[in-house]
Enzyme design. Structure first.
Site, PDB file in Angstrom:
ATOM      1  N   SER A 230      34.980   0.715  12.945  1.00 39.41           N
ATOM      2  CA  SER A 230      33.497   0.720  12.891  1.00 39.41           C
ATOM      3  C   SER A 230      33.304   0.702  14.472  1.00 39.41           C
ATOM      4  CB  SER A 230      33.146  -0.572  12.473  1.00 39.41           C
ATOM      5  OG  SER A 230      33.119  -0.645  11.180  1.00 39.41           O
TER       6      SER A 230
ATOM      7  N   GLU B 125      40.454   5.795   8.824  1.00 42.55           N
ATOM      8  CA  GLU B 125      39.607   6.974   9.375  1.00 42.55           C
ATOM      9  C   GLU B 125      38.727   6.612  10.364  1.00 42.55           C
ATOM     10  OE1 GLU B 125      39.018  10.109   6.496  1.00 42.55           O
ATOM     11  OE2 GLU B 125      40.470   9.487   5.005  1.00 42.55           O
TER      12      GLU B 125
HETATM   13  N1  CAA Z   1      35.944  18.163  16.351  1.00 46.96           N
HETATM   14  C1  CAA Z   1      36.400  19.035  17.076  1.00 46.96           C
HETATM   15  N2  CAA Z   1      36.973  18.846  18.288  1.00 46.96           N
HETATM   16  C2  CAA Z   1      36.890  17.585  18.359  1.00 46.96           C
HETATM   17  C3  CAA Z   1      36.513  16.504  17.630  1.00 46.96           C
HETATM   18  C4  CAA Z   1      35.961  16.952  16.495  1.00 46.96           C
HETATM   19  N3  CAA Z   1      35.342  15.986  15.759  1.00 46.96           N
HETATM   20  N4  CAA Z   1      36.517  15.366  18.665  1.00 46.96           N
HETATM   21  C5  CAA Z   1      37.177  15.702  19.584  1.00 46.96           C
HETATM   22  N5  CAA Z   1      37.568  17.175  19.738  1.00 46.96           N
HETATM   23  C6  CAA Z   1      38.312  17.635  20.821  1.00 46.96           C
HETATM   24  C7  CAA Z   1      37.230  17.746  21.945  1.00 46.96           C
HETATM   25  O1  CAA Z   1      36.401  18.833  21.904  1.00 46.96           O
HETATM   26  C8  CAA Z   1      38.171  18.020  23.205  1.00 46.96           C
HETATM   27  O2  CAA Z   1      38.746  19.240  23.403  1.00 46.96           O
HETATM   28  P1  CAA Z   1      38.628  19.892  24.743  1.00 46.96           P
HETATM   29  O3  CAA Z   1      39.408  19.211  25.631  1.00 46.96           O
HETATM   30  O4  CAA Z   1      38.865  21.135  24.497  1.00 46.96           O
HETATM   31  O5  CAA Z   1      37.055  19.700  25.338  1.00 46.96           O
HETATM   32  C9  CAA Z   1      39.482  17.233  22.604  1.00 46.96           C
HETATM   33  O6  CAA Z   1      39.203  17.135  21.255  1.00 46.96           O
HETATM   34  C10 CAA Z   1      39.592  15.570  23.177  1.00 46.96           C
HETATM   35  O7  CAA Z   1      38.430  15.087  22.744  1.00 46.96           O
HETATM   36  P2  CAA Z   1      37.993  13.476  23.119  1.00 46.96           P
HETATM   37  O8  CAA Z   1      37.885  13.726  24.601  1.00 46.96           O
HETATM   38  O9  CAA Z   1      36.740  13.213  22.398  1.00 46.96           O
HETATM   39  O10 CAA Z   1      39.209  12.748  22.519  1.00 46.96           O
HETATM   40  P3  CAA Z   1      39.722  11.260  22.888  1.00 46.96           P
HETATM   41  O11 CAA Z   1      41.129  11.034  23.177  1.00 46.96           O
HETATM   42  O12 CAA Z   1      38.694  10.508  23.749  1.00 46.96           O
HETATM   43  O13 CAA Z   1      39.457  10.665  21.555  1.00 46.96           O
HETATM   44  C11 CAA Z   1      38.596   9.552  19.313  1.00 46.96           C
HETATM   45  C12 CAA Z   1      38.373  10.505  20.799  1.00 46.96           C
HETATM   46  C13 CAA Z   1      37.128   9.890  18.946  1.00 46.96           C
HETATM   47  C14 CAA Z   1      38.639   8.075  20.175  1.00 46.96           C
HETATM   48  C15 CAA Z   1      39.758   9.884  18.553  1.00 46.96           C
HETATM   49  O14 CAA Z   1      41.030   9.639  19.054  1.00 46.96           O
HETATM   50  C16 CAA Z   1      39.435   9.345  17.302  1.00 46.96           C
HETATM   51  O15 CAA Z   1      38.662   9.833  16.196  1.00 46.96           O
HETATM   52  N6  CAA Z   1      39.995   8.060  17.068  1.00 46.96           N
HETATM   53  C17 CAA Z   1      40.122   7.540  15.900  1.00 46.96           C
HETATM   54  C18 CAA Z   1      41.301   7.830  14.955  1.00 46.96           C
HETATM   55  C19 CAA Z   1      41.412   7.793  13.374  1.00 46.96           C
HETATM   56  O16 CAA Z   1      40.079   7.983  12.925  1.00 46.96           O
HETATM   57  N7  CAA Z   1      42.163   7.613  12.770  1.00 46.96           N
HETATM   58  C20 CAA Z   1      42.497   7.600  11.269  1.00 46.96           C
HETATM   59  C21 CAA Z   1      43.631   7.727  10.802  1.00 46.96           C
HETATM   60  S1  CAA Z   1      43.963   8.724   9.589  1.00 46.96           S
HETATM   61  C22 CAA Z   1      43.661   7.879   8.202  1.00 46.96           C
HETATM   62  O17 CAA Z   1      43.092   6.842   8.329  1.00 46.96           O
HETATM   63  C23 CAA Z   1      44.026   8.634   6.950  1.00 46.96           C
HETATM   64  C24 CAA Z   1      44.582   7.737   5.948  1.00 46.96           C
HETATM   65  O18 CAA Z   1      45.753   7.797   5.636  1.00 46.96           O
HETATM   66  C25 CAA Z   1      43.489   6.826   5.186  1.00 46.96           C
END
Ligand code: CAA
Length: 382
Positions: free
Chosen positions: A365, A362
């Protein structure tokens, strides 16, 4: 801390505490050793309403506010991170996404079974080549008349082999987040294969899997949200999911502290209980401070979310601190238990193995730090 809880929240926490002591604690070591949680736990979780918390009653849910959900997560996390994960993913990431983004028909189709335990859900975001950079995923969904054909692999999927429905994120457009769409895919669809992942460091009893989809056909009515809104759906789910993981970590750390205090009071060396030594007390007090601080951060993030305030950064802070604190606490607990902490007769070795995943899934860190850094500076360092 308890002063801020309502009567309903306290009753829910007490119910969850008793339930965990009865249904989880006596079985957790055996599930870990056998690398299999008894699947009957899903029905039991549903029976007490834990798979429907926060879901409206008209869809089979048991209602309740977000802090109540977080209190339940702390208790489940104290019992077994695998059990907390089953609920975090099926309810927290999938059912709640259906409630937030689904059509009326979708809510009626999927939510009652997911709340009653007749069904279980998994969250298909991560792929073999796509972890932290979730927006780069390569699974594809292509139109075929009124249907979609989905092809791709999903990896490290919690509940993967148990789930009846997968929330699958697939590319329907160009590169980046805007090209991703979410689909509700029944796991018994032709072309949907699952492979259980064994040999994990922790979470050994949990059904973690690789999903392999080959031209899996779903009707357009299984699309969740608009075309191209899949990334936003995933990120929104993960914002709250991170609070849920953090709450589970508070529970894990608390479990380690409680076990360590009890053990340190019983174990004697040099003619005295080891609890009477300053160096042991230092470890116990470090664990206690970490646990309390993590809980406060979790509650603050939950409170912001409940009040409809921006909470993403608070969720990242809580997830970062609580997950790292749970690893520290479990590690210190092993130290307090000494050699006994290194064998699986005592729970703290398992706690250390289980805690270790929480700084990874999720959002690692490092991802949480970059999200916090971006919020502070306005500069995207990804
Ligand atoms: N809420 C709503 N919209 C969001 C958002 C949020 N928290 N974060 C980003 N967005 C939207 C942005 O507003 C943007 O939209 P626009 O283009 O319209 O402005 C779009 O999404 C792209 O945003 P970013 O430029 O921030 O995207 P990014 O490609 O730079 O990625 C990141 C951001 C934070 C690195 C993201 O990829 C991320 O959270 N990565 C980690 C992935 C993760 O947590 N994986 C977990 C896997 S699931 C799991 O573990 C479950 C399980 O089985 C246990």
């Amino acid at each position: 801390m308890d002063l801020t809880l309502t009567d309903d929240q306290q009753s829910l926490r007490d119910l969850a505490r008793d339930w965990v002591d009865r249904e989880v604690v006596p079985n957790a070591a055996a599930w870990d050793r056998e690398e299999l949680v008894d699947r009957a736990i899903v029905g039991k979780l549903a029976e007490v309403g834990f798979l429907g918390m926060g879901i409206n009653e008209e869809y089979g849910g048991s209602g309740g506010d977000f802090l109540s959900y977080v209190l339940m997560m702390e208790e489940l996390g104290r019992g077994d991170t695998s059990i907390r994960g089953i609920v975090s993913v099926s309810l927290g990431l999938v059912s709640k996404s259906i409630q937030a983004w689904g059509t009326e028909e979708q809510k009626r189709q999927w939510l009652p079974d997911l709340c009653s335990g007749a069904g279980l859900a998994c969250f298909g975001l991560t792929e073999p080549g796509t972890g932290s950079d979730a927006g780069s995923l390569v699974s594809r969904a292509v139109r075929d008349g009124d249907d979609w054909l989905i092809t791709g692999n999903k990896l490290f999927i919690t509940n993967g082999t148990w789930a009846t429905v997968a929330l699958v994120f697939a590319r329907t457009g160009g590169p980046g987040g805007k090209g991703i769409t979410a689909f509700l895919v029944p796991t018994d669809s032709p072309g949907f294969e699952r492979r259980e992942i064994k040999g994990k460091l922790g979470l050994r009893g949990q059904a973690t899997a690789e999903l392999i989809l080959t031209d899996v056909r779903v009707p357009d009515s299984h699309r969740l949200g608009e075309e191209g809104s899949g990334f936003k759906i995933a990120m929104t789910a993960l914002d709250k999911g991170r609070i849920s993981v953090a709450a589970g970590c508070v529970g894990l750390a608390r479990g380690c502290l409680e076990a360590s205090v009890a053990y340190a009071g019983e174990r004697t060396q040099f003619g005295k209980p080891i609890a009477s030594y300053q160096l042991v007390q230092e470890m116990l007090s470090d664990m206690a401070v970490d646990t309390e601080a993590a809980r406060l951060m979790v509650w603050r993030a939950a409170d912001l979310a409940e009040r409809g305030e921006p909470f993403g950064t608070a969720a990242s802070m809580a997830k970062l601190f609580a997950s790292e604190a749970s690893v520290r606490a479990a590690n210190q607990a092993v130290q307090v238990f000494g050699g006994y902490g290194y064998v699986d007769e005592f729970p703290v070795g398992k706690a250390l193995r289980d805690a270790r995943v929480t700084t990874l899934y999720e959002g690692t860190s490092q991802i949480q730090k970059l999200l916090i850094g971006r919020a502070l500076t306005g500069i995207n360092a990804f």
